[in-house]
Write a protein that holds these residues in place. Structure first.
Motif, PDB file in Angstrom:
ATOM      1  N   ASP A  74     -84.456 164.925  45.386  1.00  0.00           N
ATOM      2  CA  ASP A  74     -83.934 163.738  44.716  1.00  0.00           C
ATOM      3  C   ASP A  74     -82.441 163.616  45.040  1.00  0.00           C
ATOM      4  O   ASP A  74     -81.593 164.190  44.364  1.00  0.00           O
ATOM      5  N   LYS A  75     -82.147 162.869  46.084  1.00  0.00           N
ATOM      6  CA  LYS A  75     -80.769 162.770  46.579  1.00  0.00           C
ATOM      7  C   LYS A  75     -79.812 162.227  45.528  1.00  0.00           C
ATOM      8  O   LYS A  75     -78.684 162.702  45.402  1.00  0.00           O
ATOM      9  N   ALA A  76     -80.254 161.249  44.761  1.00  0.00           N
ATOM     10  CA  ALA A  76     -79.379 160.654  43.745  1.00  0.00           C
ATOM     11  C   ALA A  76     -79.037 161.662  42.651  1.00  0.00           C
ATOM     12  O   ALA A  76     -77.893 161.710  42.179  1.00  0.00           O
ATOM     13  N   ALA A  77     -79.997 162.475  42.263  1.00  0.00           N
ATOM     14  CA  ALA A  77     -79.746 163.474  41.221  1.00  0.00           C
ATOM     15  C   ALA A  77     -78.875 164.611  41.727  1.00  0.00           C
ATOM     16  O   ALA A  77     -78.052 165.154  40.989  1.00  0.00           O
ATOM     17  N   TRP A  78     -79.032 164.964  42.983  1.00  0.00           N
ATOM     18  CA  TRP A  78     -78.292 166.088  43.534  1.00  0.00           C
ATOM     19  C   TRP A  78     -76.888 165.720  44.005  1.00  0.00           C
ATOM     20  O   TRP A  78     -76.001 166.574  44.018  1.00  0.00           O
ATOM     21  N   GLY A 120     -88.731 168.733  37.333  1.00  0.00           N
ATOM     22  CA  GLY A 120     -87.704 168.083  36.531  1.00  0.00           C
ATOM     23  C   GLY A 120     -87.694 168.574  35.089  1.00  0.00           C
ATOM     24  O   GLY A 120     -87.052 167.969  34.224  1.00  0.00           O
ATOM     25  N   ALA A 121     -88.383 169.681  34.833  1.00  0.00           N
ATOM     26  CA  ALA A 121     -88.454 170.231  33.481  1.00  0.00           C
ATOM     27  C   ALA A 121     -87.056 170.492  32.931  1.00  0.00           C
ATOM     28  O   ALA A 121     -86.154 170.925  33.662  1.00  0.00           O
ATOM     29  N   ALA A 122     -86.873 170.201  31.668  1.00  0.00           N
ATOM     30  CA  ALA A 122     -85.617 170.449  30.946  1.00  0.00           C
ATOM     31  C   ALA A 122     -84.421 169.760  31.603  1.00  0.00           C
ATOM     32  O   ALA A 122     -83.292 170.214  31.486  1.00  0.00           O
ATOM     33  N   GLY A 123     -84.688 168.688  32.326  1.00  0.00           N
ATOM     34  CA  GLY A 123     -83.606 167.925  32.939  1.00  0.00           C
ATOM     35  C   GLY A 123     -83.108 168.471  34.272  1.00  0.00           C
ATOM     36  O   GLY A 123     -82.097 168.000  34.802  1.00  0.00           O
ATOM     37  N   ALA A 124     -83.814 169.450  34.833  1.00  0.00           N
ATOM     38  CA  ALA A 124     -83.414 170.006  36.130  1.00  0.00           C
ATOM     39  C   ALA A 124     -83.559 168.946  37.212  1.00  0.00           C
ATOM     40  O   ALA A 124     -84.558 168.220  37.232  1.00  0.00           O
ATOM     41  N   TYR A 164     -76.596 177.218  32.574  1.00  0.00           N
ATOM     42  CA  TYR A 164     -75.952 175.913  32.423  1.00  0.00           C
ATOM     43  C   TYR A 164     -76.936 174.948  31.782  1.00  0.00           C
ATOM     44  O   TYR A 164     -78.080 174.837  32.234  1.00  0.00           O
ATOM     45  N   ASN A 165     -76.497 174.285  30.726  1.00  0.00           N
ATOM     46  CA  ASN A 165     -77.389 173.407  29.966  1.00  0.00           C
ATOM     47  C   ASN A 165     -78.655 174.183  29.600  1.00  0.00           C
ATOM     48  O   ASN A 165     -78.557 175.248  29.009  1.00  0.00           O
ATOM     49  N   ALA A 166     -79.819 173.680  29.955  1.00  0.00           N
ATOM     50  CA  ALA A 166     -81.065 174.349  29.578  1.00  0.00           C
ATOM     51  C   ALA A 166     -81.447 175.493  30.522  1.00  0.00           C
ATOM     52  O   ALA A 166     -82.379 176.240  30.239  1.00  0.00           O
ATOM     53  N   MET A 167     -80.714 175.649  31.642  1.00  0.00           N
ATOM     54  CA  MET A 167     -81.058 176.703  32.596  1.00  0.00           C
ATOM     55  C   MET A 167     -80.512 178.042  32.113  1.00  0.00           C
ATOM     56  O   MET A 167     -79.317 178.173  31.851  1.00  0.00           O
TER      57      MET A 167
END
Length: 103
Positions: free
Chosen positions: A51-55, A42-46, A74-77
């Motif tokens: 995590d079904k809810a996040a995806w 989950g580094a840098a908000g990945a 994209y974002n921090a990526m």
């Protein structure tokens, strides 16, 4: 001559099938080599893989959008998730792997 053509056709078909099977494995291999650094922690908000809810909202955008985000950054990526030697097909395979683990 027909036998040679038939044999070559069968060999080509087997090679294509093996390539399709390897694409899924390549996605996991790329995830294990590069993507996991952020997507397992989950580094840098990945979003964490699994995590079904996040995806869910990301998956709803469609694979093409996710691939574009990954390829361009994209974002921090960073672009290509930091895998400068990866091509778009490899990035797509990794995203498809992560989606498959997160539905």
């Amino acid at each position: 001559m027909k036998t040679i053509s038939r044999t070559l056709g069968i060999a080509l078909g087997l090679a294509l099938a093996a390539g399709a099977a390897n694409a899924a494995g390549d996605g996991k291999a790329l995830y294990d080599r590069v993507c996991f650094a952020c997507h397992a922690t989950g580094a840098a908000g990945a979003p964490k893989v699994g995590d079904k809810a996040a995806w869910a909202p990301r998956i709803a955008q469609g694979v093409d959008t996710l691939v574009a985000h990954a390829v361009n950054g994209y974002n921090a990526m960073p672009p290509k998730g930091g895998c400068g030697d990866c091509d778009e097909a490899q990035i797509r395979a990794a995203i498809e792997y992560m989606i498959g683990q997160s539905q």
